[in-house]
Structures are given as C-alpha cells and as structure tokens.
Design a protein around this motif. Structure first.
Motif, PDB file in Angstrom:
ATOM      1  N   GLN A 109      -8.719  17.788   8.022  1.00 34.83           N
ATOM      2  CA  GLN A 109      -9.152  17.656   9.413  1.00 34.83           C
ATOM      3  C   GLN A 109      -8.644  18.812  10.263  1.00 34.83           C
ATOM      4  O   GLN A 109      -9.296  19.214  11.226  1.00 34.83           O
ATOM      5  N   ASP A 110      -7.497  19.356   9.905  1.00 37.02           N
ATOM      6  CA  ASP A 110      -6.909  20.451  10.680  1.00 37.02           C
ATOM      7  C   ASP A 110      -7.800  21.690  10.610  1.00 37.02           C
ATOM      8  O   ASP A 110      -8.098  22.202   9.528  1.00 37.02           O
ATOM      9  N   GLU A 111      -8.214  22.188  11.768  1.00 35.12           N
ATOM     10  CA  GLU A 111      -9.180  23.289  11.820  1.00 35.12           C
ATOM     11  C   GLU A 111      -8.617  24.586  11.249  1.00 35.12           C
ATOM     12  O   GLU A 111      -9.311  25.322  10.533  1.00 35.12           O
ATOM     13  N   ALA A 112      -7.350  24.879  11.529  1.00 36.78           N
ATOM     14  CA  ALA A 112      -6.749  26.117  11.020  1.00 36.78           C
ATOM     15  C   ALA A 112      -6.685  26.101   9.493  1.00 36.78           C
ATOM     16  O   ALA A 112      -6.998  27.102   8.831  1.00 36.78           O
ATOM     17  N   THR A 113      -6.290  24.968   8.923  1.00 40.24           N
ATOM     18  CA  THR A 113      -6.230  24.841   7.465  1.00 40.24           C
ATOM     19  C   THR A 113      -7.625  24.953   6.856  1.00 40.24           C
ATOM     20  O   THR A 113      -7.822  25.617   5.828  1.00 40.24           O
ATOM     21  N   LEU A 114      -8.575  24.319   7.502  1.00 38.14           N
ATOM     22  CA  LEU A 114      -9.956  24.359   7.020  1.00 38.14           C
ATOM     23  C   LEU A 114     -10.487  25.791   6.978  1.00 38.14           C
ATOM     24  O   LEU A 114     -11.074  26.237   5.985  1.00 38.14           O
ATOM     25  N   GLN A 115     -10.257  26.528   8.055  1.00 40.44           N
ATOM     26  CA  GLN A 115     -10.761  27.896   8.121  1.00 40.44           C
ATOM     27  C   GLN A 115     -10.051  28.807   7.122  1.00 40.44           C
ATOM     28  O   GLN A 115     -10.670  29.682   6.508  1.00 40.44           O
ATOM     29  N   PRO A 144     -17.867  26.103   7.135  1.00 45.08           N
ATOM     30  CA  PRO A 144     -17.906  24.747   7.689  1.00 45.08           C
ATOM     31  C   PRO A 144     -18.764  24.688   8.948  1.00 45.08           C
ATOM     32  O   PRO A 144     -18.894  25.667   9.680  1.00 45.08           O
ATOM     33  N   GLU A 145     -19.328  23.490   9.199  1.00 44.09           N
ATOM     34  CA  GLU A 145     -20.131  23.291  10.414  1.00 44.09           C
ATOM     35  C   GLU A 145     -19.517  22.268  11.357  1.00 44.09           C
ATOM     36  O   GLU A 145     -19.988  22.102  12.471  1.00 44.09           O
ATOM     37  N   ILE A 228     -14.446   8.715  10.804  1.00 43.65           N
ATOM     38  CA  ILE A 228     -13.432   8.168   9.900  1.00 43.65           C
ATOM     39  C   ILE A 228     -12.644   9.285   9.204  1.00 43.65           C
ATOM     40  O   ILE A 228     -11.811   9.007   8.345  1.00 43.65           O
ATOM     41  N   GLY A 229     -12.929  10.538   9.562  1.00 49.80           N
ATOM     42  CA  GLY A 229     -12.164  11.669   9.022  1.00 49.80           C
ATOM     43  C   GLY A 229     -12.445  11.993   7.583  1.00 49.80           C
ATOM     44  O   GLY A 229     -11.640  12.642   6.913  1.00 49.80           O
ATOM     45  N   HIS A 230     -13.620  11.589   7.069  1.00 48.95           N
ATOM     46  CA  HIS A 230     -13.853  11.696   5.625  1.00 48.95           C
ATOM     47  C   HIS A 230     -14.397  13.034   5.161  1.00 48.95           C
ATOM     48  O   HIS A 230     -14.311  13.356   3.987  1.00 48.95           O
ATOM     49  N   ASN A 231     -14.950  13.847   6.095  1.00 49.14           N
ATOM     50  CA  ASN A 231     -15.554  15.090   5.615  1.00 49.14           C
ATOM     51  C   ASN A 231     -15.780  16.067   6.757  1.00 49.14           C
ATOM     52  O   ASN A 231     -15.790  15.701   7.935  1.00 49.14           O
ATOM     53  N   ASN A 232     -15.970  17.337   6.355  1.00 49.73           N
ATOM     54  CA  ASN A 232     -16.417  18.391   7.255  1.00 49.73           C
ATOM     55  C   ASN A 232     -17.649  18.996   6.603  1.00 49.73           C
ATOM     56  O   ASN A 232     -17.622  19.347   5.419  1.00 49.73           O
ATOM     57  N   PHE A 233     -18.726  19.095   7.347  1.00 46.26           N
ATOM     58  CA  PHE A 233     -19.996  19.533   6.770  1.00 46.26           C
ATOM     59  C   PHE A 233     -19.909  20.995   6.328  1.00 46.26           C
ATOM     60  O   PHE A 233     -19.508  21.866   7.091  1.00 46.26           O
ATOM     61  N   THR A 234     -20.294  21.234   5.082  1.00 48.78           N
ATOM     62  CA  THR A 234     -20.244  22.572   4.492  1.00 48.78           C
ATOM     63  C   THR A 234     -21.657  23.071   4.239  1.00 48.78           C
ATOM     64  O   THR A 234     -22.543  22.288   3.854  1.00 48.78           O
TER      65      THR A 234
END
Length: 339
Positions: A109-115, A144-145, A228-234
């Motif tokens: 969920q953390d944006e910095a980690t995701l990027q 990510p979207e 529910i925090g389950h995903n980030n659209f890729t």
C-alpha cells in the motif's frame, strides 16, 4: 560550372530529404483507457518524447476506438499496431504468469515502496520480457495505476457481505479465484458492458483503481466504495516484437528513452490522481458511502491470499513460482530501500 554544382547540390539535398522521409514512419499505439486517464496520459507523454526526438509520428487510439482489450492485443500481435498498453488482468489469459499481479495483498500500500518496486524489480525487468516475447510482444515497462477498490450496492465489511454478489472481474482466471475466495460470485465481463450490467442489475459489483471509479462514473450505478487494501492496478506497455526487432539501434534508443520519461512522469501523476478521486466522487454524489477498512477488518480478506497464491502456482508451474519468489524478494528490497 556553378549551375552544374547547384544542380548536383540540389539533387543531393533532395536525396537526403527523401531518405529522411523514408525513415519517418507513423506508428500506432492503442490503450485501454480514455485519453485523460492514466494509460492515456502515459501514451501522450510517450508520443511527445518520440516525436520530439525522432522524425516518427505516433498515432494514439484510446479505449473503444479499435475495440475491446482483446481486440487491441490481437492487433498488436498481428502487427496492425506497433504499440499496445494492456493490464495483466487481460494479458493473464495469454501469459498466465502475469496474473501474479492479482495475488491479493502481494503489492504494498505504501506508495514509495510501490514505486521503488516498479522501478527496480528484477522480476519485471529480467523475467517477464521472455514470456512476452513468446507471444510476439516486446515488454517496454510495467507501471502502477493506483489502489484498487470495490464498488457495490451494499456495504462490504467482511467476505460474508459478498456472498451471492455477482461481481464483475476481468477475463482473468486468478481474479475469478480471488473473488471466489472473497465469497462473491465472480462474473467475467468486457469493460464496455460493465456500466450497463450494473445499471440493470445483471451484476452488483466491480473493482477498479480509485481514479477509474471517478472518471468512468461507477458511482452513478453503485452506492458503496470499499477499499480492502488488496491490490494496486498494474499495466504494461508493449511493442510488436517483429516491429521492434526490425528497428535501428537509434530508434530503439528513442523508444527506450520515451518509455523511461513516460514511466517517471506517470508515477507522480497516478499518485496525485488517486488522492483527489474520492473528493471528486463525493462532490458529484454526496450520499456515496466510502469505507476504508481497518487492518482488523481486512484480516478475513487477507486470509484468502494463501489459497489464491497456491492457485497461481498451480496454474503457472515452476516458472510462475520462480516469478512469485523473485517478486517477493524485489518487494522486500523495495521496502528496505524506502525505510
């Protein structure tokens, strides 16, 4: 003598110009969203970079202009399109390993980690390209979207609340597994049919990134948003493999640089877009109920991740398991890097 030299010079110039024109091609790029949405903005930035640094022209085709997601993928594979942008949600039927991006609670969920993950992932950069190549595609990048949330007619606080809910999913076997595990009745549908299906009650729910719930007005035909925090659209940007392999090194460099520029731009763009989407929705429909589940409320949903992960490995075998293992290592590295 001067006239003769002038004629030679003019002829040489004409030859150079005609040679230049011969290498100035019009390339075609289709994506799954509107021009103003994340994939559309990525494509526009890519186009700007291509046209600023080469003689080529890039023609963009937003969602619907060339058909549904399956249609534009077929056109990219056949060479009608030079570039295509498509989510692993649809590509998963073609490249089963790409469904890893739909294992619940895998992405952070953390944006910095995701990027950080999308910027440096070995799984994306070193393992996926060969799988895409087998399908006639050159993988340019994945990005990510935004956080995925559900829209339904009734509140969802636990998997029990999804029992009997006909929930639209992309044509992706693992998403079917995931929403079955959540307790819903997963119903694969092309995107063009979703609004009408919600309006008429054929389905009662669907999921998409925050910005897409706003831009596609999903709030008009549903009453509750649940995160529910389950995903980030890729999603992934690709080129036709034969087209790409036939390019000069200079053109490949132009494409690589344009991809990098669009990738960097879209990371910031999608992050900001996600922050404002719910404000826009509430402004348009103040009675819309938006629920961000607590960590305790998310636990029953998280408990389904293990069986879905096992289903992914069963679908994809050793290759899928290796990718999943590498992704977990990449995600751990991203978490460390951003601490």
């Amino acid at each position: 003598m001067n006239n003769h030299l002038t004629a030679l010079t003019t002829g040489a110039l004409a030859f150079v110009l005609s040679a230049s024109a011969a290498t100035a091609d019009t390339w075609r790029y289709a994506h799954e969203e509107a021009a103003s949405e994340v994939q559309g903005v990525f494509a526009q930035k890519f186009k700007e970079e291509i046209e600023a640094n080469s003689e080529h022209t890039l023609q963009l085709f937003p969602f619907g202009t060339l058909g549904e997601s399956a249609d534009i993928m077929e056109q990219a594979q056949s060479g009608i399109l030079q570039f295509v942008n498509q989510s692993p949600g649809f590509t998963g039927a073609l490249i089963p390993e790409a469904q890893v991006f739909f294992v619940p609670y895998l992405l952070p969920q953390d944006e910095a980690t995701l990027q950080e993950f999308f910027t440096n992932s070995k799984a994306i950069k070193e393992m996926f390209p060969a799988l895409y190549a087998e399908q006639g595609l050159e993988l340019l990048t994945m990005y990510p979207e935004g956080e995925v949330c559900m829209t339904t007619q009734e509140p969802v606080k636990s998997p029990a609340d999804l029992a009997g809910v006909k929930f639209r999913v992309m044509t992706n076997p693992l998403l079917v597994e995931s929403y079955s595990a959540f307790g819903a009745t997963p119903t694969p549908l092309p995107w063009g049919e979703v609004y009408g299906a919600l309006q008429t009650g054929i389905i009662q729910g669907q999921e998409n990134p925050r910005f897409y719930l706003d831009s596609t007005k999903m709030y008009e035909v549903t009453d509750v948003i649940t995160c529910i925090g389950h995903n980030n659209f890729t999603t992934a940007a690709m080129a036709n493999k034969d087209f790409y392999d036939g390019l000069s090194d200079a053109d490949k460099t132009v494409i690589a640089n344009a991809t990098d520029a669009a990738f960097e731009y879209i990371l910031g763009y999608q992050s900001e877009l996600g922050k404002t989407s719910f404000d826009n929705i509430l402004a348009a429909k103040p009675e819309m109920e938006i629920n961000i589940l607590s960590e305790a409320e998310r636990e029953p949903f998280k408990a389904t991740a293990g069986p879905v992960e096992a289903a992914y490995i069963e679908m994809t075998g050793d290759t899928g398991e290796a990718i999943l293992t590498q992704m977990k290592a990449d995600l751990k590295a991203a978490e460390v890097a951003t601490q």
